[in-house]
Write a protein that holds these residues in place. Structure first.
Motif, PDB file in Angstrom:
ATOM      1  N   PHE A  64       0.891  -1.093   0.101  1.00  0.00           N
ATOM      2  CA  PHE A  64       0.125  -0.102   0.146  1.00  0.00           C
ATOM      3  C   PHE A  64       0.744   1.300   0.101  1.00  0.00           C
ATOM      4  O   PHE A  64       0.267   2.242  -0.107  1.00  0.00           O
ATOM      5  N   GLY A  65       2.001   1.292   0.382  1.00  0.00           N
ATOM      6  CA  GLY A  65       3.168   2.442   0.265  1.00  0.00           C
ATOM      7  C   GLY A  65       2.972   3.165   1.596  1.00  0.00           C
ATOM      8  O   GLY A  65       2.400   2.751   2.871  1.00  0.00           O
ATOM      9  N   VAL A  66       4.026   4.028   1.687  1.00  0.00           N
ATOM     10  CA  VAL A  66       4.440   4.650   3.100  1.00  0.00           C
ATOM     11  C   VAL A  66       3.287   5.553   3.755  1.00  0.00           C
ATOM     12  O   VAL A  66       2.941   5.580   4.849  1.00  0.00           O
ATOM     13  N   GLY A  67       2.545   6.197   2.602  1.00  0.00           N
ATOM     14  CA  GLY A  67       1.753   7.311   3.316  1.00  0.00           C
ATOM     15  C   GLY A  67       0.233   6.641   3.785  1.00  0.00           C
ATOM     16  O   GLY A  67      -0.111   6.971   4.870  1.00  0.00           O
ATOM     17  N   PRO A  68      -0.184   5.552   3.302  1.00  0.00           N
ATOM     18  CA  PRO A  68      -1.166   4.803   3.749  1.00  0.00           C
ATOM     19  C   PRO A  68      -0.896   4.281   5.238  1.00  0.00           C
ATOM     20  O   PRO A  68      -1.728   4.224   6.151  1.00  0.00           O
ATOM     21  N   ALA A  97       5.870  12.357  -1.136  1.00  0.00           N
ATOM     22  CA  ALA A  97       7.186  13.016  -1.299  1.00  0.00           C
ATOM     23  C   ALA A  97       8.400  11.889  -1.235  1.00  0.00           C
ATOM     24  O   ALA A  97       9.169  11.903  -1.749  1.00  0.00           O
ATOM     25  N   GLN A  98       8.292  10.855  -0.264  1.00  0.00           N
ATOM     26  CA  GLN A  98       9.175   9.914   0.065  1.00  0.00           C
ATOM     27  C   GLN A  98       9.249   9.222  -1.182  1.00  0.00           C
ATOM     28  O   GLN A  98      10.359   8.742  -1.628  1.00  0.00           O
ATOM     29  N   ARG A 151       7.416   5.377   9.115  1.00  0.00           N
ATOM     30  CA  ARG A 151       8.100   6.674   9.352  1.00  0.00           C
ATOM     31  C   ARG A 151       9.534   6.789   9.368  1.00  0.00           C
ATOM     32  O   ARG A 151       9.914   7.581   8.734  1.00  0.00           O
ATOM     33  N   GLU A 152      10.038   5.553   9.829  1.00  0.00           N
ATOM     34  CA  GLU A 152      11.548   5.292   9.533  1.00  0.00           C
ATOM     35  C   GLU A 152      12.088   5.302   8.124  1.00  0.00           C
ATOM     36  O   GLU A 152      13.179   5.442   7.718  1.00  0.00           O
ATOM     37  N   VAL A 153      10.975   4.694   7.257  1.00  0.00           N
ATOM     38  CA  VAL A 153      11.400   4.612   5.873  1.00  0.00           C
ATOM     39  C   VAL A 153      11.696   5.914   5.449  1.00  0.00           C
ATOM     40  O   VAL A 153      12.470   6.340   4.513  1.00  0.00           O
TER      41      VAL A 153
END
Length: 419
Positions: A290-294, A407-408, A338-340
């Motif tokens: 799903f990705g970092v944002g979700p 952004a990441q 968050r650490e990613v």
């Protein structure tokens, strides 16, 4: 090897990554086991000092952080990684030895208890921040999405072991002597650091350089890093509101310090069990899918729902259940995500800017949250008004989660093209 084949079923690890992955797991296990041995002692000391005085302890912690960050920045700028990371942990072990001696001798116990509360709050953030900075330095963004869930499970296993040790040995050894056990675990964490270093000999002796206050400047000049700071700050304020409500409800439930300590330790144990199950089987897959944002969005959603329930029913079962659920969502999903975010930063930003966010940002938000609760209570507002304020912060964090995830992704794609 059978162990490697079993590991591959749980996490998408490659053969050349197995050694570093297991050492990272053990490092985080030792670190959080040490903290969670000490955490129930901290929480009991905070309640014993008076729930209405907690804002002063949070403010003292923030001031201490302001003094500690330049010292840490000085070390990072002048010492290579293989030296400053062990130095930080040895320093904390020396502090624990002093606290053990003072508490064992009964020297000004009330004063030492307050200082210990502040120290634990500083130690936790610094120790964990250094750990994740190290991880961001040795793992690429693509690796982090696959492996951080399993590595975070090491910390969760430690968060299970810590309360279990506290519950099982507090009466046998005495609460004060558990500090010695925590110190030994910190030394074991240092051993893991030294074993990890030889696998990354290309750059470890290079000094980060710069000045002691560079981290603050990095936060101010980068919208991406500032966004991470805001996300952390909003959720930290909301978590502080929840902590104060929990402390008040627990204090109203029992006046017995042993009962209160057991309530806190039992909650920690429940969080550990739930988090470990998720991290082993789901975290890496969910972040990849799903990705970092979700993934970042999960904790804000839990805060919105949880505070709505707490406003309607402010009782012990609800506050403990809410606390357990938000911490589980944070440790299992949102925190690894968050650490990613930090893996796409420059090397100096990983240590300096990240440390500012993880220490001054978090404890500053704690202090703001503490005075927010105190101010609203002084105006005659209680659980319902506090919940509304926390829900507004959670909604803002939800929007930031999605923006930071995008952004990441852009930064990681740009780095991949350059490579």
């Amino acid at each position: 090897m059978p162990a490697e084949r079993w590991l591959a079923r749980v996490v998408a690890v490659r053969p050349e990554e197995v050694r570093a992955l297991l050492l990272s797991f053990a490092y985080f296990f030792c670190l959080l086991a040490a903290y969670y041995i000490l955490r129930p002692l901290r929480d009991e000391m905070g309640v014993a000092g008076g729930v209405r005085n907690l804002q002063w302890l949070f403010t003292a912690t923030f001031v201490t952080m302001l003094a500690a960050v330049p010292c840490y920045g000085f070390l990072v700028a002048r010492l290579p990684r293989r030296r400053f990371i062990p130095f930080v942990y040895h320093f904390f072990v020396a502090n624990l030895a002093i606290f053990w001696a003072l508490l064992a001798l009964g020297v000004e116990r009330a004063t030492v208890a307050r200082v210990f509360f502040v120290w634990i709050s500083v130690f936790n953030l610094f120790a964990v921040s250094v750990f994740w900075s190290f991880m961001a330095d040795i793992y690429r963004s693509e690796q982090a999405k696959r492996l951080y869930g399993f590595i975070a499970a090491g910390g969760t296993a430690g968060s299970l072991a810590g309360p279990a040790i506290t519950i099982g040995l507090a009466q046998v050894l005495g609460a004060v002597n558990l500090i010695v056990v925590a110190a030994l675990l910190l030394e074991a964490a240092v051993l893991c650091v030294t074993r990890l270093e030889p696998r990354h000999e290309a750059a470890p002796e290079a000094r980060v350089g710069g000045g002691a206050l560079d981290g603050l400047a990095m936060v101010l000049r980068s919208p991406y890093i500032a966004g991470i700071l805001l996300w952390v700050a909003f959720l930290s304020i909301a978590a502080t509101v929840l902590y104060f409500e929990q402390a008040q409800i627990v204090a109203d439930t029992s006046s017995d310090p042993a009962v209160r300590t057991r309530i806190f330790a039992t909650a920690d144990l429940a969080v550990g069990v739930l988090t470990l199950a998720l991290q082993f089987v789901a975290t890496g897959k969910l972040i990849e899918r799903f990705g970092v944002g979700p993934a970042l969005s999960l904790v804000p959603l839990v805060f919105v729902v949880g505070f709505a329930l707490l406003a309607a029913t402010p009782v012990l079962a609800v506050v403990i259940g809410f606390q357990a659920l938000q911490r589980t969502a944070n440790f299992a999903i949102s925190n690894p995500a968050r650490e990613v975010l930090f893996t796409v930063l420059a090397r100096d930003e990983k240590y300096k800017a990240k440390n500012v966010i993880d220490t001054v940002g978090v404890r500053g938000a704690d202090a703001v949250g503490g005075w927010l609760v105190t101010g609203l209570r002084a105006l005659g507002m209680e659980a319902r008004s506090l919940a509304v304020s926390a829900i507004a912060l959670a909604v803002a964090s939800l929007a930031l989660s999605l923006a930071l995830g995008r952004a990441q992704g852009r930064r990681a794609a740009a780095a991949s093209i350059r490579a």
